[in-house]
Design a protein around this motif. Sequence first.
Motif, PDB file in Angstrom:
ATOM      1  N   LEU A 124     -43.704 -19.009  65.114  1.00 24.62           N
ATOM      2  CA  LEU A 124     -44.936 -18.331  65.497  1.00 24.62           C
ATOM      3  C   LEU A 124     -44.667 -16.957  66.079  1.00 24.62           C
ATOM      4  CD1 LEU A 124     -47.956 -18.115  66.120  1.00 24.62           C
ATOM      5  CD2 LEU A 124     -47.550 -19.523  68.160  1.00 24.62           C
ATOM      6  N   HIS A 125     -43.709 -16.857  66.982  1.00 28.87           N
ATOM      7  CA  HIS A 125     -43.441 -15.597  67.680  1.00 28.87           C
ATOM      8  C   HIS A 125     -42.886 -14.503  66.764  1.00 28.87           C
ATOM      9  CE1 HIS A 125     -39.610 -17.673  67.629  1.00 28.87           C
ATOM     10  NE2 HIS A 125     -39.025 -16.514  67.842  1.00 28.87           N
ATOM     11  N   LEU A 131     -49.792 -14.228  64.337  1.00 33.66           N
ATOM     12  CA  LEU A 131     -50.051 -13.637  65.650  1.00 33.66           C
ATOM     13  C   LEU A 131     -51.298 -12.767  65.684  1.00 33.66           C
ATOM     14  CD1 LEU A 131     -46.387 -12.730  66.626  1.00 33.66           C
ATOM     15  CD2 LEU A 131     -47.854 -14.427  67.771  1.00 33.66           C
ATOM     16  N   LEU A 134     -54.314 -14.925  66.092  1.00 32.92           N
ATOM     17  CA  LEU A 134     -54.195 -15.621  67.373  1.00 32.92           C
ATOM     18  C   LEU A 134     -54.521 -14.674  68.533  1.00 32.92           C
ATOM     19  CD1 LEU A 134     -53.462 -18.161  68.989  1.00 32.92           C
ATOM     20  CD2 LEU A 134     -51.066 -17.425  68.867  1.00 32.92           C
ATOM     21  N   VAL A 135     -53.987 -13.467  68.481  1.00 33.14           N
ATOM     22  CA  VAL A 135     -54.241 -12.482  69.533  1.00 33.14           C
ATOM     23  C   VAL A 135     -55.719 -12.106  69.571  1.00 33.14           C
ATOM     24  CG1 VAL A 135     -53.782 -10.079  70.201  1.00 33.14           C
ATOM     25  CG2 VAL A 135     -51.887 -11.634  69.710  1.00 33.14           C
ATOM     26  N   ILE A 143     -46.908 -18.594  74.488  1.00 38.23           N
ATOM     27  CA  ILE A 143     -46.086 -19.298  73.498  1.00 38.23           C
ATOM     28  C   ILE A 143     -44.850 -19.760  74.266  1.00 38.23           C
ATOM     29  CG2 ILE A 143     -44.810 -19.125  71.332  1.00 38.23           C
ATOM     30  CD1 ILE A 143     -46.666 -16.675  70.677  1.00 38.23           C
ATOM     31  N   THR A 148     -46.430 -14.192  76.096  1.00 38.53           N
ATOM     32  CA  THR A 148     -47.788 -14.213  75.568  1.00 38.53           C
ATOM     33  C   THR A 148     -47.810 -13.862  74.081  1.00 38.53           C
ATOM     34  OG1 THR A 148     -48.256 -11.890  76.035  1.00 38.53           O
ATOM     35  CG2 THR A 148     -48.731 -13.493  77.801  1.00 38.53           C
ATOM     36  N   ALA A 149     -48.884 -14.274  73.437  1.00 36.93           N
ATOM     37  CA  ALA A 149     -49.068 -13.924  72.023  1.00 36.93           C
ATOM     38  C   ALA A 149     -49.114 -12.405  71.867  1.00 36.93           C
ATOM     39  CB  ALA A 149     -50.339 -14.561  71.487  1.00 36.93           C
ATOM     40  N   ARG A 150     -49.787 -11.722  72.795  1.00 40.81           N
ATOM     41  CA  ARG A 150     -49.878 -10.256  72.726  1.00 40.81           C
ATOM     42  C   ARG A 150     -48.491  -9.615  72.761  1.00 40.81           C
ATOM     43  NH1 ARG A 150     -54.192  -7.038  74.545  1.00 40.81           N
ATOM     44  NH2 ARG A 150     -54.910  -8.684  75.948  1.00 40.81           N
ATOM     45  N   LEU A 153     -46.658 -10.242  69.482  1.00 40.85           N
ATOM     46  CA  LEU A 153     -47.154  -9.378  68.410  1.00 40.85           C
ATOM     47  C   LEU A 153     -46.617  -7.960  68.556  1.00 40.85           C
ATOM     48  CD1 LEU A 153     -48.869  -8.860  65.912  1.00 40.85           C
ATOM     49  CD2 LEU A 153     -50.850  -8.554  67.435  1.00 40.85           C
TER      50      LEU A 153
END
Length: 165
Positions: A124-125, A131, A134-135, A143, A148-150, A153
């Motif tokens: 995912l990362h 991402l 998700l973001v 994650i 963070t997802a942000r 990304l």
Amino acid sequence: MNPATIAFVGLGGNVGDAAATLREALSALDRLPDTRQLRASRLYRTPAWGRVEQADFVNAAVKLETRLDARGLLDALLEVERQFGRERDDAQLRWGPRTLDLDLLLFGEGAIDEPGLRVPHPHLHERAFALVPLVEIEPEVVIPGHGTARSALAAVAARGIEALP
């Protein structure tokens, strides 16, 4: 009954009318037992990843609240894939074309590593196609093991990804 858990699911496809398939799949996810959809991203056209000699994908993400356990949710996702004509088998080309792909990206705040079930999704990362949507719906979701997802990304190239009208 299990307590409610927040889960995030990634959707993708590139066979047939992928945008229509993802819209229908979002409706199917909202009908899962003991599960409700809290928020869905827009649909995104994304370049093929891994095996690049195929059609672009359409991707999205959805935030669910579920009382299913992680294995139960995964089984439900696989059943939705089958309903849309997806067949998973060892002979299938990895990262090849597919009608519908549903990935359990995150389940609660923890990590799960069992045969056939790894959460967070192992890559995912690293995957902008997962991402970006998700973001859009939850930029500060963590994650486990990656921040963070942000921030994930920000560390990957997101070239060629565009929201569909």
